[in-house]
Write a protein that holds these residues in place. Structure first.
Motif, PDB file in Angstrom:
ATOM      1  N   ARG A 124      25.857  13.360  15.673  1.00 14.35           N
ATOM      2  CA  ARG A 124      26.560  12.151  16.122  1.00 14.35           C
ATOM      3  C   ARG A 124      26.576  11.086  15.028  1.00 14.35           C
ATOM      4  NH1 ARG A 124      25.821   7.263  17.779  1.00 14.35           N
ATOM      5  NH2 ARG A 124      23.562   7.370  17.579  1.00 14.35           N
ATOM      6  N   VAL A 125      25.401  10.817  14.428  1.00 13.87           N
ATOM      7  CA  VAL A 125      25.344   9.740  13.430  1.00 13.87           C
ATOM      8  C   VAL A 125      26.035  10.146  12.125  1.00 13.87           C
ATOM      9  CG1 VAL A 125      23.195   8.830  14.400  1.00 13.87           C
ATOM     10  CG2 VAL A 125      23.091  10.416  12.454  1.00 13.87           C
ATOM     11  N   SER A 126      26.169  11.443  11.896  1.00 14.31           N
ATOM     12  CA  SER A 126      26.785  11.932  10.658  1.00 14.31           C
ATOM     13  C   SER A 126      28.298  12.025  10.746  1.00 14.31           C
ATOM     14  CB  SER A 126      26.221  13.318  10.300  1.00 14.31           C
ATOM     15  OG  SER A 126      24.833  13.282  10.122  1.00 14.31           O
ATOM     16  N   TYR A 127      28.856  11.966  11.939  1.00 10.64           N
ATOM     17  CA  TYR A 127      30.281  12.214  12.130  1.00 10.64           C
ATOM     18  C   TYR A 127      31.141  11.319  11.228  1.00 10.64           C
ATOM     19  CZ  TYR A 127      34.798  12.809  14.438  1.00 10.64           C
ATOM     20  OH  TYR A 127      36.128  13.072  14.697  1.00 10.64           O
ATOM     21  N   GLN A 128      31.811  11.942  10.282  1.00 14.00           N
ATOM     22  CA  GLN A 128      32.697  11.275   9.324  1.00 14.00           C
ATOM     23  C   GLN A 128      32.008  10.140   8.560  1.00 14.00           C
ATOM     24  OE1 GLN A 128      36.254  10.270  11.612  1.00 14.00           O
ATOM     25  NE2 GLN A 128      37.105  12.304  11.242  1.00 14.00           N
ATOM     26  N   HIS A 129      30.686  10.207   8.493  1.00 14.80           N
ATOM     27  CA  HIS A 129      29.924   9.206   7.734  1.00 14.80           C
ATOM     28  C   HIS A 129      29.790   9.706   6.300  1.00 14.80           C
ATOM     29  CE1 HIS A 129      26.645   6.650   6.369  1.00 14.80           C
ATOM     30  NE2 HIS A 129      26.647   5.992   7.516  1.00 14.80           N
ATOM     31  N   PRO A 130      29.957   8.844   5.309  1.00 15.45           N
ATOM     32  CA  PRO A 130      29.795   9.288   3.919  1.00 15.45           C
ATOM     33  C   PRO A 130      28.398   9.874   3.677  1.00 15.45           C
ATOM     34  CG  PRO A 130      30.717   7.072   4.009  1.00 15.45           C
ATOM     35  CD  PRO A 130      30.314   7.410   5.403  1.00 15.45           C
ATOM     36  N   LEU A 131      28.330  10.820   2.763  1.00 17.53           N
ATOM     37  CA  LEU A 131      27.034  11.400   2.392  1.00 17.53           C
ATOM     38  C   LEU A 131      26.343  10.430   1.430  1.00 17.53           C
ATOM     39  CD1 LEU A 131      28.030  15.136   1.846  1.00 17.53           C
ATOM     40  CD2 LEU A 131      26.928  14.129   3.848  1.00 17.53           C
ATOM     41  N   ASP A 132      25.686   9.428   2.004  1.00 21.54           N
ATOM     42  CA  ASP A 132      25.058   8.396   1.191  1.00 21.54           C
ATOM     43  C   ASP A 132      23.598   8.214   1.598  1.00 21.54           C
ATOM     44  OD1 ASP A 132      25.178   7.006   3.602  1.00 21.54           O
ATOM     45  OD2 ASP A 132      26.815   5.690   2.968  1.00 21.54           O
ATOM     46  N   ILE A 133      22.939   7.296   0.929  1.00 24.30           N
ATOM     47  CA  ILE A 133      21.512   7.101   1.152  1.00 24.30           C
ATOM     48  C   ILE A 133      21.204   6.636   2.567  1.00 24.30           C
ATOM     49  CG2 ILE A 133      21.494   4.728   0.282  1.00 24.30           C
ATOM     50  CD1 ILE A 133      18.778   7.416  -0.304  1.00 24.30           C
ATOM     51  N   SER A 134      22.086   5.846   3.160  1.00 27.54           N
ATOM     52  CA  SER A 134      21.834   5.373   4.526  1.00 27.54           C
ATOM     53  C   SER A 134      21.846   6.542   5.510  1.00 27.54           C
ATOM     54  CB  SER A 134      22.854   4.319   4.937  1.00 27.54           C
ATOM     55  OG  SER A 134      24.160   4.862   5.024  1.00 27.54           O
ATOM     56  N   LEU A 135      22.750   7.506   5.290  1.00 25.87           N
ATOM     57  CA  LEU A 135      22.779   8.684   6.154  1.00 25.87           C
ATOM     58  C   LEU A 135      21.539   9.541   5.914  1.00 25.87           C
ATOM     59  CD1 LEU A 135      24.216  10.400   8.265  1.00 25.87           C
ATOM     60  CD2 LEU A 135      25.413  11.573   6.395  1.00 25.87           C
ATOM     61  N   ARG A 136      21.171   9.701   4.657  1.00 28.20           N
ATOM     62  CA  ARG A 136      19.967  10.499   4.338  1.00 28.20           C
ATOM     63  C   ARG A 136      18.745   9.932   5.053  1.00 28.20           C
ATOM     64  NH1 ARG A 136      16.200  12.783   4.401  1.00 28.20           N
ATOM     65  NH2 ARG A 136      14.901  13.704   2.761  1.00 28.20           N
ATOM     66  N   GLU A 137      18.594   8.620   5.024  1.00 23.29           N
ATOM     67  CA  GLU A 137      17.431   8.012   5.659  1.00 23.29           C
ATOM     68  C   GLU A 137      17.510   8.081   7.184  1.00 23.29           C
ATOM     69  OE1 GLU A 137      16.391   4.879   2.048  1.00 23.29           O
ATOM     70  OE2 GLU A 137      17.362   4.141   3.881  1.00 23.29           O
TER      71      GLU A 137
ATOM     72  N   GLY B 274      27.672  19.705  -0.272  1.00 28.81           N
ATOM     73  CA  GLY B 274      27.235  18.528   0.480  1.00 28.81           C
ATOM     74  C   GLY B 274      25.737  18.519   0.713  1.00 28.81           C
ATOM     75  N   VAL B 275      25.173  19.690   1.033  1.00 31.20           N
ATOM     76  CA  VAL B 275      23.721  19.797   1.227  1.00 31.20           C
ATOM     77  C   VAL B 275      22.987  19.464  -0.069  1.00 31.20           C
ATOM     78  CG1 VAL B 275      21.835  21.444   1.593  1.00 31.20           C
ATOM     79  CG2 VAL B 275      23.793  21.426   3.147  1.00 31.20           C
ATOM     80  N   LYS B 276      23.486  19.980  -1.186  1.00 27.33           N
ATOM     81  CA  LYS B 276      22.866  19.686  -2.482  1.00 27.33           C
ATOM     82  C   LYS B 276      22.849  18.179  -2.734  1.00 27.33           C
ATOM     83  CE  LYS B 276      23.903  22.272  -6.057  1.00 27.33           C
ATOM     84  NZ  LYS B 276      24.595  22.842  -7.257  1.00 27.33           N
ATOM     85  N   LYS B 277      23.956  17.527  -2.461  1.00 23.24           N
ATOM     86  CA  LYS B 277      24.063  16.080  -2.690  1.00 23.24           C
ATOM     87  C   LYS B 277      23.131  15.296  -1.774  1.00 23.24           C
ATOM     88  CE  LYS B 277      27.429  12.269  -2.571  1.00 23.24           C
ATOM     89  NZ  LYS B 277      28.863  11.907  -2.351  1.00 23.24           N
ATOM     90  N   LEU B 278      23.171  15.594  -0.482  1.00 21.50           N
ATOM     91  CA  LEU B 278      22.398  14.820   0.492  1.00 21.50           C
ATOM     92  C   LEU B 278      20.896  15.029   0.316  1.00 21.50           C
ATOM     93  CD1 LEU B 278      22.887  12.870   2.867  1.00 21.50           C
ATOM     94  CD2 LEU B 278      22.834  14.852   4.395  1.00 21.50           C
ATOM     95  N   SER B 279      20.479  16.271   0.083  1.00 20.03           N
ATOM     96  CA  SER B 279      19.050  16.581  -0.007  1.00 20.03           C
ATOM     97  C   SER B 279      18.410  16.014  -1.268  1.00 20.03           C
ATOM     98  CB  SER B 279      18.836  18.095   0.046  1.00 20.03           C
ATOM     99  OG  SER B 279      19.426  18.738  -1.070  1.00 20.03           O
ATOM    100  N   ARG B 280      19.222  15.711  -2.279  1.00 25.03           N
ATOM    101  CA  ARG B 280      18.681  15.160  -3.520  1.00 25.03           C
ATOM    102  C   ARG B 280      18.496  13.641  -3.466  1.00 25.03           C
ATOM    103  NH1 ARG B 280      21.033  18.591  -8.704  1.00 25.03           N
ATOM    104  NH2 ARG B 280      20.338  20.636  -7.953  1.00 25.03           N
ATOM    105  N   MET B 281      18.961  13.043  -2.394  1.00 21.80           N
ATOM    106  CA  MET B 281      18.771  11.603  -2.236  1.00 21.80           C
ATOM    107  C   MET B 281      17.359  11.323  -1.727  1.00 21.80           C
ATOM    108  SD  MET B 281      22.404  10.536  -0.510  1.00 21.80           S
ATOM    109  CE  MET B 281      23.960  10.962  -1.281  1.00 21.80           C
TER     110      MET B 281
ATOM    111  N   ALA C 168      10.949  24.561   0.455  1.00 19.51           N
ATOM    112  CA  ALA C 168      12.131  24.274   1.269  1.00 19.51           C
ATOM    113  C   ALA C 168      12.980  23.160   0.667  1.00 19.51           C
ATOM    114  CB  ALA C 168      11.703  23.899   2.683  1.00 19.51           C
ATOM    115  N   LYS C 169      12.332  22.172   0.068  1.00 22.44           N
ATOM    116  CA  LYS C 169      13.075  21.076  -0.547  1.00 22.44           C
ATOM    117  C   LYS C 169      13.929  21.591  -1.697  1.00 22.44           C
ATOM    118  CE  LYS C 169      12.435  16.409  -2.412  1.00 22.44           C
ATOM    119  NZ  LYS C 169      11.429  15.365  -2.768  1.00 22.44           N
ATOM    120  N   GLY C 170      13.335  22.448  -2.523  1.00 21.78           N
ATOM    121  CA  GLY C 170      14.068  23.005  -3.651  1.00 21.78           C
ATOM    122  C   GLY C 170      15.209  23.904  -3.225  1.00 21.78           C
ATOM    123  N   GLU C 171      15.009  24.651  -2.138  1.00 19.66           N
ATOM    124  CA  GLU C 171      16.083  25.508  -1.619  1.00 19.66           C
ATOM    125  C   GLU C 171      17.299  24.660  -1.242  1.00 19.66           C
ATOM    126  OE1 GLU C 171      16.531  28.817  -1.238  1.00 19.66           O
ATOM    127  OE2 GLU C 171      14.617  29.306  -2.170  1.00 19.66           O
TER     128      GLU C 171
END
Length: 264
Positions: free
Chosen positions: A62-75, A126-133, A158-161
């Motif tokens: 729900r919170v991710s729906y069309q939300h940019p892959l940014d630091i606020s979403l990561r947190e 997208g996973v690579k980008k988001l998980s590296r934040m 798991a983090k590295g994967e």
């Protein structure tokens, strides 16, 4: 209507987790035939645990729906993930059944919801980008098994994967990509066993045991025999029992692979 879409995607994630634990046999892991190398887990506990994750995954979607892959979403998904872990531990009386799966599956459903895509390469990027934040709210005072083995053996866990864009998931999905039969999935699992530097295995033993485990698994994959007809598979099962190892990281990636294969 959109809420129904959130729920359906979350349910697919739960279905994949239940499929993974039901898939049998899986040397070292809990399945429908055995508790593997575990004395505190069984298939019923995993089913109960999986059900406890539904609300958390739905909220991430729900919170991710069309939300940019940014630091606020990561947190934000990190915050929801930690609450979901509490739900899991409440359901299992403190047993860690799906902590790794909350991380991997949570990233996947969040990226899919954010980008509104089922294209695998786009999802992996997208996973690579988001998980590296960095998530500044993560508590690092308590060391996990993965953190301990990373320090000792320089393994990423798991983090590295995730930060690789789930390179090992991509690899097994490209193995006989048109096939969906039992033996193909068993070989895909063994491909994970062969390639993932599973910190769960190393924590319970050492790096040499992991390397031998990987070699045994890879030999079965390249054989033309069906896995269950191959005597080397029995050797692998005995090996996991001898060293009491459990490739739990592979189990999480196996569930993620099934989830992605059956997105549509």
């Amino acid at each position: 209507m959109i809420e129904t879409k959130y729920l359906k995607l979350a349910q697919k994630a739960i279905t994949a987790l239940k499929w993974e634990v039901s898939f049998s046999p899986k040397p070292g892991l809990v399945d429908a035939q055995s508790n593997g190398s575990h004395t505190d887990m069984d298939i019923d506990l995993f089913y109960k645990s999986a059900d406890s994750l539904l609300a958390g995954f739905e909220e991430m979607i729900r919170v991710s729906y069309q939300h940019p892959l940014d630091i606020s979403l990561r947190e934000e998904i990190g915050r929801i993930g930690r609450l979901t872990e509490k739900d899991m531990f409440a359901a299992t009386n403190g047993v860690n059944t799906h902590k790794g799966a909350i991380w991997s599956m949570g990233l996947l459903v969040s990226v899919i919801s954010s980008l509104q895509t089922d294209d695998l390469e786009t999802i992996f990027a997208g996973v690579k980008k988001l998980s590296r934040m960095p998530d500044k709210y993560v508590q690092t005072t308590r060391k996990t098994h993965g953190m301990i083995t990373k320090q000792k053996y320089a393994l990423n866990g798991a983090k590295g994967e995730a930060q690789s864009g789930f390179a090992n998931v991509s690899k097994i999905l490209s193995f006989q990509p048109e096939a969906d039969d039992y033996d193909t999935w068993l070989k895909r699992l063994l491909l994970l066993y062969s390639n993932v530097n599973d910190t769960n295995v190393v924590y319970r033993s050492n790096l040499q045991v992991l390397q031998r485990f990987q070699t045994l698994s890879s030999q079965i994959v390249v054989s033309k025999q069906a896995v269950l007809d191959n005597p080397e598979f029995q050797t692998l099962q005995k090996f996991t029992k001898k060293y009491n190892i459990s490739p739990g990281g592979c189990a999480d990636l196996f569930a993620a692979s099934y989830f992605l294969k059956h997105l549509n």
